[in-house]
Write a protein that holds these residues in place. Structure first.
Motif, short mmCIF file in Angstrom:
data_model
loop_
_atom_site.label_atom_id
_atom_site.label_comp_id
_atom_site.label_asym_id
_atom_site.label_seq_id
_atom_site.Cartn_x
_atom_site.Cartn_y
_atom_site.Cartn_z
N ASP A 277 55.53 0.23 -36.26
CA ASP A 277 55.17 -0.37 -37.55
C ASP A 277 55.70 -1.80 -37.58
OD1 ASP A 277 53.95 1.96 -38.90
OD2 ASP A 277 55.95 2.81 -38.69
N VAL A 278 54.87 -2.74 -37.16
CA VAL A 278 55.29 -4.14 -37.06
C VAL A 278 54.87 -4.89 -38.32
CG1 VAL A 278 55.12 -6.27 -35.72
CG2 VAL A 278 55.05 -4.04 -34.56
N ARG A 279 55.83 -5.57 -38.92
CA ARG A 279 55.56 -6.38 -40.11
C ARG A 279 56.01 -7.81 -39.85
NH1 ARG A 279 53.11 -2.56 -40.36
NH2 ARG A 279 53.06 -0.89 -41.91
N PHE A 280 55.22 -8.77 -40.33
CA PHE A 280 55.55 -10.16 -40.05
C PHE A 280 55.23 -11.05 -41.24
CE2 PHE A 280 51.21 -9.44 -38.67
CZ PHE A 280 50.51 -10.58 -39.05
N VAL A 281 55.85 -12.21 -41.26
CA VAL A 281 55.58 -13.25 -42.24
C VAL A 281 55.07 -14.46 -41.47
CG1 VAL A 281 56.59 -14.83 -43.95
CG2 VAL A 281 57.25 -12.41 -43.92
N TYR A 282 54.02 -15.10 -42.00
CA TYR A 282 53.38 -16.20 -41.30
C TYR A 282 53.14 -17.37 -42.26
CZ TYR A 282 49.19 -14.36 -43.59
OH TYR A 282 48.29 -13.93 -44.54
N ASP B 72 50.76 -0.25 -35.65
CA ASP B 72 50.38 -0.55 -37.03
C ASP B 72 50.99 -1.93 -37.33
OD1 ASP B 72 50.14 -0.83 -39.76
OD2 ASP B 72 51.18 1.02 -40.28
N ILE B 73 50.14 -2.96 -37.43
CA ILE B 73 50.66 -4.31 -37.56
C ILE B 73 49.99 -5.03 -38.73
CG2 ILE B 73 49.01 -5.16 -35.82
CD1 ILE B 73 51.22 -7.19 -34.99
N SER B 74 50.81 -5.62 -39.58
CA SER B 74 50.29 -6.39 -40.71
C SER B 74 51.34 -7.39 -41.17
CB SER B 74 49.90 -5.46 -41.87
OG SER B 74 51.03 -4.78 -42.37
N GLY B 75 50.88 -8.42 -41.88
CA GLY B 75 51.81 -9.46 -42.30
C GLY B 75 51.42 -10.10 -43.62
N TRP B 76 52.38 -10.82 -44.20
CA TRP B 76 52.19 -11.54 -45.46
C TRP B 76 52.33 -13.03 -45.23
CZ3 TRP B 76 56.12 -8.16 -48.65
CH2 TRP B 76 55.53 -6.93 -48.96
N ASP B 77 51.51 -13.79 -45.94
CA ASP B 77 51.68 -15.24 -45.97
C ASP B 77 53.04 -15.58 -46.58
OD1 ASP B 77 50.63 -18.11 -46.04
OD2 ASP B 77 51.11 -17.73 -48.15
N VAL B 78 53.62 -16.68 -46.14
CA VAL B 78 54.97 -17.03 -46.58
C VAL B 78 55.05 -17.25 -48.08
CG1 VAL B 78 54.66 -19.51 -46.12
CG2 VAL B 78 56.96 -18.51 -46.09
N ARG B 79 54.01 -17.80 -48.69
CA ARG B 79 54.07 -18.01 -50.14
C ARG B 79 54.10 -16.67 -50.87
NH1 ARG B 79 49.84 -22.08 -52.75
NH2 ARG B 79 48.37 -20.47 -52.06
N GLN C 283 40.84 -19.03 -54.34
CA GLN C 283 41.77 -17.96 -53.99
C GLN C 283 41.52 -17.52 -52.55
OE1 GLN C 283 44.23 -16.50 -55.71
NE2 GLN C 283 43.97 -17.75 -57.53
N LYS C 284 42.57 -17.40 -51.79
CA LYS C 284 42.43 -17.01 -50.40
C LYS C 284 43.26 -15.76 -50.10
CE LYS C 284 41.74 -21.80 -48.91
NZ LYS C 284 42.28 -22.91 -48.10
N ARG C 285 42.81 -15.02 -49.14
CA ARG C 285 43.51 -13.80 -48.75
C ARG C 285 44.87 -14.16 -48.15
NH1 ARG C 285 42.89 -8.48 -47.93
NH2 ARG C 285 43.55 -7.51 -45.98
N ASP C 286 45.92 -13.51 -48.64
CA ASP C 286 47.27 -13.85 -48.19
C ASP C 286 47.95 -12.73 -47.42
OD1 ASP C 286 47.66 -12.15 -50.31
OD2 ASP C 286 48.75 -13.57 -51.56
N VAL C 287 47.14 -11.86 -46.83
CA VAL C 287 47.67 -10.84 -45.93
C VAL C 287 46.79 -10.80 -44.68
CG1 VAL C 287 48.62 -9.41 -47.77
CG2 VAL C 287 46.32 -8.95 -46.93
N ILE C 288 47.39 -10.41 -43.58
CA ILE C 288 46.66 -10.18 -42.33
C ILE C 288 46.92 -8.74 -41.92
CG2 ILE C 288 46.50 -10.76 -39.88
CD1 ILE C 288 47.31 -13.61 -40.59
N GLU C 289 45.85 -7.97 -41.79
CA GLU C 289 45.96 -6.57 -41.44
C GLU C 289 45.02 -6.24 -40.29
OE1 GLU C 289 46.88 -4.25 -45.55
OE2 GLU C 289 44.97 -5.32 -45.49
#
Length: 257
Positions: free
Chosen positions: A41-46, A72-79, A58-64
């Motif tokens: 389960d990898v989680r990251f901030v970008y 299982d890898i997903s991340g959130w935008d830094v903002r 409005q823009k998508r602020d997650v990457i899945e």
């Protein structure tokens, strides 16, 4: 596996034109009790380039990515991450303290760890862990025979509540560390440690008769913390400008020529 994860992170950077700031393990592996078939389960901030943030749409602020049997890898935008940090989002607080770090650049993660306890909303975190414990207890541990590995997914959030009450700080990620709270009943600890040892040895824990001492502990703590959390009065407010400065610093550092 770490090499594969790092390759996937590089692929994400190219595909989405972002820079990964940090990436960690967030699931049962980070908690210290993976199963043989546990995925990663990898989680990251970008962070995006500056112009991405300067727009009216409005823009998508997650990457899945689709979950497969291994990753299982997903991340959130830094903002988004900083906005959630200001609210003491427990998932993000756990990412920042994961014992398994795959990648970390710049200083954002350390900057956030250094102020996490200062801005901690004990009320928000306890409500989060209570909801998790209550749902798993209701769904998995009510019958005469239960999915015994699910005890960990109820006990861990309840012990996290106890840690917050006792130490007034963000709880540790490793399950073993949570068991160091003073005052835990010896019979309870013996039962938990026996299950934990079986889990660490790779034994697949499936249906077994429920453990009365564990169910009694769970029901007692659920009742206690449901009342305790209502009495928490908090005056802590996050200095948003401090987070704004961290955001701008991260943008500058990430895309420096």
């Amino acid at each position: 596996m770490k090499k594969l994860i790092l390759e996937k992170l590089k692929q994400i950077e190219v595909e989405h034109n972002v820079k990964v700031l940090f990436a960690v393990e967030s699931g049962s592996r980070a908690w210290g009790f993976p199963s043989k078939d546990s995925d990663f389960d990898v989680r990251f901030v970008y962070v995006h380039e500056k112009d991405w943030y300067v727009s009216i749409d409005q823009k998508r602020d997650v990457i899945e990515y689709p979950i497969n049997e291994m990753l299982d890898i997903s991340g959130w935008d830094v903002r988004k991450a900083l906005q959630l940090f200001a609210k003491s989002n427990p998932a993000l607080l756990e990412w920042l303290r994961s014992p398994i770090v795959y990648y970390d650049q710049l200083t954002l993660s350390e900057d956030l760890r250094s102020i996490g306890n200062e801005i901690l909303s004990k009320k928000a975190c306890i409500y989060h862990y209570l909801h998790m414990a209550r749902g798993n207890y209701r769904d998995y541990l009510q019958h005469e025979e239960v999915k015994i590995k699910k005890y960990f997914y109820v006990l861990r959030p309840l012990l996290a509540c106890m840690w917050i009450e006792t130490f007034q700080e963000i709880p540790p990620i490793l399950f073993d560390e949570l068991l160091k709270i003073d005052g835990l009943d010896e019979l309870f600890l013996t039962e938990v440690m026996a299950l934990l040892e079986r889990k660490k040895q790779g034994e697949e824990l499936d249906l077994e008769p429920r453990k009365k001492v564990l169910n009694d502990f769970i029901e007692d703590k659920l009742t206690y913390f449901e009342n305790y959390v209502k009495g928490i009065n908090e005056s802590n407010t996050m200095d948003i400008e401090h987070l704004n400065k961290l955001f701008r610093k991260t943008l500058d550092q990430s895309w420096a020529k």
